[in-house]
Design an enzyme around this catalytic site. Structure first.
Site, PDB file in Angstrom:
ATOM      1  N   HIS A 264      38.018  45.462   4.556  1.00 47.65           N
ATOM      2  CA  HIS A 264      37.744  46.533   3.605  1.00 47.65           C
ATOM      3  C   HIS A 264      38.280  46.101   2.243  1.00 47.65           C
ATOM      4  CE1 HIS A 264      41.952  47.372   4.188  1.00 47.65           C
ATOM      5  NE2 HIS A 264      41.776  47.627   5.476  1.00 47.65           N
TER       6      HIS A 264
ATOM      7  N   HIS B 288      41.587  44.223   2.004  1.00 45.63           N
ATOM      8  CA  HIS B 288      41.552  42.779   2.273  1.00 45.63           C
ATOM      9  C   HIS B 288      40.961  42.026   1.077  1.00 45.63           C
ATOM     10  CE1 HIS B 288      41.214  44.440   6.494  1.00 45.63           C
ATOM     11  NE2 HIS B 288      42.215  43.598   6.625  1.00 45.63           N
TER      12      HIS B 288
ATOM     13  N   ALA C 236      37.357  43.186  10.268  1.00 51.18           N
ATOM     14  CA  ALA C 236      37.029  44.573   9.902  1.00 51.18           C
ATOM     15  C   ALA C 236      37.455  44.790   8.442  1.00 51.18           C
ATOM     16  CB  ALA C 236      37.684  45.586  10.831  1.00 51.18           C
TER      17      ALA C 236
END
Ligand code: PAF
Length: 279
Positions: free
Chosen positions: A35, A38, A33
């Protein structure tokens, strides 16, 4: 397509090839997941090492039975595209059985640092994190591994375990990436509805104000109490903690006479938000 391996043997074999060519290696562990937070880790790794491997593993051992393992956001196709765009060299995407084969019985526990704050609110969380991160570090043996300061206590726990277990990997923290209104990016922000999303930036606003006040000489305990009231007034349903701590040991501090950090965790609907700032 980004090169993807699913076994520890293949991960090691790829990294061995890099090593034989004299290349340095950075590791970016994630639960997906992805974003911008990261991607900042990936960019830091690419800036500091010659090869970057990312990992994508939603670690079941860091979720309590009542927590959101089943519903944790999973966006694999998007994640792969983002990692490819950032020119990550390798993705390690193991099944749970690769990381925890039948009979797996060893846990890594960071006493003290892992028992307070998040450790107190989420018993077992840091044991799950410390166990999987230790395994990933030992599996890949990179030169450096990159973790976000958003999970500040996690970063300190990982630094401590690497030191205590003599794992020869440099643990690097990367600054929190925020929305324009201050909300720290988190995969769990997806749980916020429109009304909650409007309240959420008050978490950063409040701890930033507490940090500023403590930095200017106000008492830490009094400021923590003020901050807690602010969050309640802003509409947070429950505040797990808002506290001023020593930046390394996370022990309570009375003032800013040593490097300190303001840390908070609070609930908005289904979302438990955490954030922290330096004093
Ligand atoms: O911060 C995270 O995403 C996770 O806790 C980590 C470090 C990847 C371990 O599962």
């Amino acid at each position: 397509m980004i090169k993807t391996v699913t076994t520890i043997a293949d991960l090691r074999s790829e990294i061995r090839t890099w090593r034989q060519a004299g290349e340095t290696v950075g590791l970016v562990p994630t639960m997906g997941a992805l974003h911008e937070g990261h991607l900042a880790l990936v960019r830091q790794s690419r800036a500091k090492t010659m090869r970057t491997a990312a990992t994508l593993f939603v670690n079941p051992k860091q979720f309590a039975p009542h927590e959101d393992l089943a519903t944790y956001p999973r966006e694999e196709a998007d994640d792969l595209a983002k990692l490819e765009k950032e020119r990550v060299d390798l993705l390690f995407k193991p099944e749970a059985s690769e990381i925890y084969p039948p009979g797996h019985a060893t846990k890594v526990m960071v006493e003290g640092l892992g028992d307070i704050l998040e450790g107190e609110c989420r018993p077992g969380f840091f044991t799950g994190v410390a166990t999987v991160v230790t395994k990933l570090l030992v599996q890949a043996l990179p030169d450096a591994a990159f973790f976000g300061e958003k999970d500040y206590q996690q970063l300190q726990v990982i630094k401590r375990l690497a030191r205590d277990l003599d794992i020869p990997v440099r643990i690097e923290g990367v600054a929190t990436v925020r929305e324009a209104d201050g909300l720290a990016l988190s995969s769990r922000n997806a749980y916020l509805n429109q009304e909650e999303r409007a309240i959420a930036p008050a978490l950063h606003g409040t701890i930033a104000q507490v940090a500023e006040n403590v930095g200017r000489g106000s008492g830490a305990a009094e400021q923590a109490e003020w901050g807690l009231e602010q969050l309640q007034r802003a509409g947070f349903a429950k505040v797990d903690y808002l506290t001023v701590r020593d930046a390394k040991t996370l022990e309570e501090v009375a003032d800013a006479s040593r490097p300190a950090r303001v840390l908070a965790a609070a609930w908005l609907g289904k979302a438990r938000l955490i954030d922290n700032v330096a004093v």
